[in-house]
Design an enzyme around this catalytic site. Structure first.
Site, PDB file in Angstrom:
ATOM      1  CG  ASP A  21      -2.079   0.959   1.104  1.00  0.00           C
ATOM      2  OD1 ASP A  21      -2.281   1.520   0.010  1.00  0.00           O
ATOM      3  OD2 ASP A  21      -2.795   1.178   2.103  1.00  0.00           O
ATOM      4  CG  HIS A  38       0.924   1.462  -9.513  1.00  0.00           C
ATOM      5  ND1 HIS A  38       0.581   1.147  -8.216  1.00  0.00           N
ATOM      6  CD2 HIS A  38      -0.143   2.145 -10.015  1.00  0.00           C
ATOM      7  CE1 HIS A  38      -0.634   1.604  -7.957  1.00  0.00           C
ATOM      8  NE2 HIS A  38      -1.086   2.234  -9.030  1.00  0.00           N
ATOM      9  CG  LEU A 132       9.695 -17.119  -1.983  1.00  0.00           C
ATOM     10  CD1 LEU A 132       9.307 -16.912  -0.516  1.00  0.00           C
ATOM     11  CD2 LEU A 132      10.146 -15.784  -2.578  1.00  0.00           C
TER      12      LEU A 132
HETATM   13  C1  FPP Z   1      -1.161  -0.056  -3.618  1.00  0.00           C
HETATM   14  O1  FPP Z   1      -0.839   1.274  -3.758  1.00  0.00           O
HETATM   15  C2  FPP Z   1      -0.754  -0.854  -4.771  1.00  0.00           C
HETATM   16  C3  FPP Z   1      -1.577  -1.472  -5.675  1.00  0.00           C
HETATM   17  C4  FPP Z   1      -3.031  -1.465  -5.613  1.00  0.00           C
HETATM   18  C5  FPP Z   1      -1.081  -2.236  -6.814  1.00  0.00           C
HETATM   19  C6  FPP Z   1       0.329  -2.605  -6.663  1.00  0.00           C
HETATM   20  C7  FPP Z   1       0.773  -3.564  -7.622  1.00  0.00           C
HETATM   21  C8  FPP Z   1       2.045  -3.655  -7.980  1.00  0.00           C
HETATM   22  C9  FPP Z   1       3.096  -2.746  -7.548  1.00  0.00           C
HETATM   23  C10 FPP Z   1       2.435  -4.800  -8.779  1.00  0.00           C
HETATM   24  C11 FPP Z   1       2.813  -5.850  -7.798  1.00  0.00           C
HETATM   25  C12 FPP Z   1       3.267  -7.014  -8.439  1.00  0.00           C
HETATM   26  C13 FPP Z   1       3.437  -8.222  -7.884  1.00  0.00           C
HETATM   27  C14 FPP Z   1       3.864  -9.267  -8.789  1.00  0.00           C
HETATM   28  C15 FPP Z   1       3.239  -8.549  -6.468  1.00  0.00           C
HETATM   29  P1  FPP Z   1      -2.005   2.313  -3.924  1.00  0.00           P
HETATM   30  O2  FPP Z   1      -2.173   2.604  -5.380  1.00  0.00           O
HETATM   31  O3  FPP Z   1      -3.234   1.804  -3.249  1.00  0.00           O
HETATM   32  O4  FPP Z   1      -1.419   3.559  -3.192  1.00  0.00           O
HETATM   33  P2  FPP Z   1      -2.233   4.746  -2.504  1.00  0.00           P
HETATM   34  O5  FPP Z   1      -3.125   4.134  -1.465  1.00  0.00           O
HETATM   35  O6  FPP Z   1      -1.167   5.584  -1.932  1.00  0.00           O
HETATM   36  O7  FPP Z   1      -3.002   5.435  -3.590  1.00  0.00           O
END
Ligand code: FPP
Length: 235
Positions: A21, A38, A132
Site C-alpha cells: 500500500d 506502481h 520460496l
Molecule cells: C497499492 O498502492 C498498490 C496497488 C493497488 C497495486 C500494486 C501492484 C504492484 C506494484 C504490482 C505488484 C506485483 C506483484 C507481482 C506482487 P495504492 O495505489 O493503493 O497507493 P495509494 O493508497 O497511496 O493510492
C-alpha cells in the site's frame, strides 16, 4: 569462535503476507504520476523477494490486485497489469535459478489474455524443492476465496464441512497459514486479504510507503516479529 545466530533469524515466520500500500501516495509526494508509483512498487517487490530468499522465508503472499481495484481508472488498471506481465517475463529466469514457485490466488479468467499467458508460462515451470513459494493475489478477495472453497466442497457432495476442508480448498491450499502480515503506508486494515488464513497472524503496519520497502525494512519487520509472543488463545 562460535557463531551466535541472531534472534530474528531463529524465530522467523514461515509465511509472510504483504499488503502493498502507498504507491500512489509515494508518487504524489514526489510530484510523479501514479503509474511511476506502481513502477517503483514493482522494484520494491523485486528487492523484497530477494531478501525473503536471503532470510530463508519459505512462503510469501503479496496482494497485487484486489477485486475492488477495478474501480480505478482504466489507465491505472492497465498500467498495473502491464507491470505485472513485464515482471513475470523479465524474472522468468529467476523463478528457475532462484527456485521460486509461483502460485496465483484469484480469478484470472477476466484478466487480459497476454497477462494470463505470462502467468501460465511461469506456473508451468516445474520447481522441485522451492526455496520460496510466492503466492500472488490477483483479482483476489478473501470472502470470494472462502465462498469458492465452499462451492467446491458442495460440488464434491459434502454435506458437512470442517475447518481443514475449507483450508484445503482455498487458493492457498498446501501453503501454511499466515504467521505475519505487513501492510505498508500506515493504514491499519486487512482489506479482505486472505481473511481465513490470517486467523492467528501477527500484524505489522510500518509507516512507510510500499516503494520504500527493501531488505533493511524486512530485517526490521523480522525483528518485530521475533519479539512478539504468540499465544494462540493460550497463556
Ligand atoms: C497499492 O498502492 C498498490 C496497488 C493497488 C497495486 C500494486 C501492484 C504492484 C506494484 C504490482 C505488484 C506485483 C506483484 C507481482 C506482487 P495504492 O495505489 O493503493 O497507493 P495509494 O493508497 O497511496 O493510492
Amino acid at each position: 569462535m562460535t557463531k551466535i545466530l541472531k534472534n530474528y533469524l531463529i524465530k522467523t515466520p514461515k509465511h509472510i503476507g504483504f499488503i502493498l500500500d502507498g504507491n500512489g501516495r509515494w508518487a504524489k509526494k514526489r510530484g510523479l504520476s501514479r503509474s511511476l508509483g506502481h513502477k517503483a512498487g514493482v522494484e520494491a517487490v523485486r528487492k523484497t523477494v530477494k531478501a525473503l530468499i536471503k532470510y530463508k522465508i519459505p512462503y510469501a503472499s503479496m496482494f497485487a490486485f484486489s477485486t475492488e481495484n477495478w474501480k480505478r481508472s482504466k489507465e491505472e488498471v492497465n498500467c498495473i497489469f502491464d507491470l505485472i506481465r513485464n515482471l513475470l517475463k523479465e524474472e522468468r529466469g529467476s523463478f528457475i535459478n532462484q527456485k521460486i514457485k509461483l502460485v496465483i490466488s484469484g480469478d484470472i479468467s477476466s484478466l487480459p489474455k497476454d497477462l494470463v499467458e505470462s502467468i501460465n508460462e511461469v506456473l508451468n515451470i516445474d520447481i522441485k524443492d522451492p526455496k520460496l513459494t510466492l503466492n500472488i493475489c490477483l483479482n483476489y478477495g478473501g470472502r470470494a476465496d472462502i465462498a469458492r472453497a465452499v462451492n467446491k466442497l458442495i460440488a464434491q457432495g459434502k454435506r458437512s464441512i470442517n475447518e481443514d476442508d475449507i483450508t484445503n480448498n482455498l487458493y492457498s491450499a498446501g501453503i501454511p497459514d499466515l504467521d505475519f502480515v505487513i501492510r505498508t503506508s500506515g493504514e491499519q486494515r486487512i482489506s479482505n486479504f486472505m481473511i481465513y488464513q490470517i486467523a492467528y497472524a501477527e500484524l505489522y503496519f510500518p509507516k512507510i510507503y510500499w516503494p520504500e520497502f527493501n531488505e533493511k525494512k524486512l530485517k526490521k519487520a523480522l525483528k518485530v516479529f521475533a519479539k512478539r509472543n504468540r499465544r494462540y488463545g493460550g497463556y
